[in-house]
Design an enzyme around this catalytic site. Structure first.
Site, PDB file in Angstrom:
ATOM      1  N   LYS A  12       1.215   4.085  -3.042  1.00 33.39           N
ATOM      2  CA  LYS A  12       0.883   5.492  -2.819  1.00 33.39           C
ATOM      3  C   LYS A  12       2.082   6.399  -3.109  1.00 33.39           C
ATOM      4  O   LYS A  12       1.912   7.525  -3.614  1.00 33.39           O
ATOM      5  CB  LYS A  12       0.380   5.701  -1.393  1.00 33.39           C
ATOM      6  CG  LYS A  12      -0.977   5.066  -1.131  1.00 33.39           C
ATOM      7  CD  LYS A  12      -2.052   5.610  -2.062  1.00 33.39           C
ATOM      8  CE  LYS A  12      -3.426   5.101  -1.731  1.00 33.39           C
ATOM      9  NZ  LYS A  12      -4.484   5.634  -2.619  1.00 33.39           N
ATOM     10  N   TYR A  68       0.839  -1.200   0.000  1.00 30.39           N
ATOM     11  CA  TYR A  68       0.000   0.000   0.000  1.00 30.39           C
ATOM     12  C   TYR A  68       0.871   1.246   0.000  1.00 30.39           C
ATOM     13  O   TYR A  68       0.654   2.172  -0.798  1.00 30.39           O
ATOM     14  CB  TYR A  68      -0.912  -0.026   1.219  1.00 30.39           C
ATOM     15  CG  TYR A  68      -1.803   1.192   1.353  1.00 30.39           C
ATOM     16  CD1 TYR A  68      -3.028   1.254   0.698  1.00 30.39           C
ATOM     17  CD2 TYR A  68      -1.420   2.276   2.143  1.00 30.39           C
ATOM     18  CE1 TYR A  68      -3.855   2.368   0.818  1.00 30.39           C
ATOM     19  CE2 TYR A  68      -2.237   3.394   2.271  1.00 30.39           C
ATOM     20  CZ  TYR A  68      -3.451   3.430   1.603  1.00 30.39           C
ATOM     21  OH  TYR A  68      -4.251   4.529   1.720  1.00 30.39           O
TER      22      TYR A  68
END
Length: 255
Positions: free
Chosen positions: A160, A156
């Protein structure tokens, strides 16, 4: 003119920050094209917006599927017109686990949705914006996890961080077309993603704001980035995290 009468494509629109963004842009007169994998959530959103007299149409789309994204944008163009706004909020945040223990297929899915889903949507929206010739506004979603590690969420965080690089590169490429590209980096926002598991109570003692943010506060920032007045802001990464990224440890004012 802002977004009034213009097509705003919002991904991850059925809940959380995407939903709040859809409601905000619709209230400002945008023709909202809401993308999500949740048909019930899309239907509820469309009904709520329609009840106010504004316009919203839902499209059940997995943004990780490039062909499905292309088909949805073709349908949006045919039914509503070409996109002027893309607010790319769709993301997944599976339960945390050490990177070497996470199933490789799940890791791939995180990148497919959180990074490649943004690439697919940004590419489709950009083509329409350039063809229309009126400029455009693209807002991408990063996270405080792009610059501060969240243990158990390596994929994640990496995805990002890549979004921030993507946003800067797209801003450089698309500026000559009058298209701005900015990235927001929210911290803890009161959405379903935050509730499983909920933050440790000590987290609120660390946050200078002493609370988590609301989806409506995120939508307010997105609204500005989509406005006529934001035309000189592009390539930016904007933290919306209650001050967390600006501190080193807990902040306890002297009394």
């Amino acid at each position: 003119m802002g977004v009034s009468g213009r097509v705003a494509v919002v991904t991850g629109a059925a809940s959380g920050q995407g939903r709040a963004t859809s409601l905000r842009l619709a209230s400002e007169g945008a023709l909202v094209a809401a993308l999500d994998v949740d048909p019930a959530g899309l239907a509820a959103l469309a009904d709520e917006i329609s009840d106010t007299g504004a316009s919203c149409r839902g499209f059940q789309v997995d943004v990780a599927d490039a062909e499905a994204v292309a088909a949805a944008f073709a349908e949006i163009e045919a039914d509503l017109g070409r996109a002027y706004v893309l607010a790319a909020a769709a993301a997944i945040y599976p339960p945390g686990t050490l990177s070497h223990l996470r199933d490789p297929d799940e890791t791939a899915r995180i990148f497919d949705v959180n990074l490649m889903g943004v690439v697919h949507c940004a590419s489709a929206a950009t083509r329409q914006m350039i063809e229309e010739g009126r400029g455009g506004r693209i807002v991408l979603w990063s996270s405080i996890g792009a610059s501060a590690a969240i243990a158990g969420h390596a994929a994640y965080c990496a995805g990002k961080a890549a979004i921030e690089g993507l946003g800067r590169a797209l801003a450089a490429e698309l500026g000559p077309y009058g298209i701005t590209v900015n990235t927001i980096a929210p911290g803890a926002i009161d959405t379903p993603m935050l509730s499983d598991p909920p933050p440790d109570p000590a987290y609120y003692e660390i946050l200078p704001a002493r609370r988590v943010g609301t989806p409506e506060e995120v939508a307010h920032l997105v609204s500005y980035l989509c406005s006529d007045g934001s035309g000189f802001m592009t390539g930016a990464v904007l933290a919306l995290d209650g001050g967390l990224s600006g501190i080193n440890g807990a902040v306890r004012p002297e009394v």
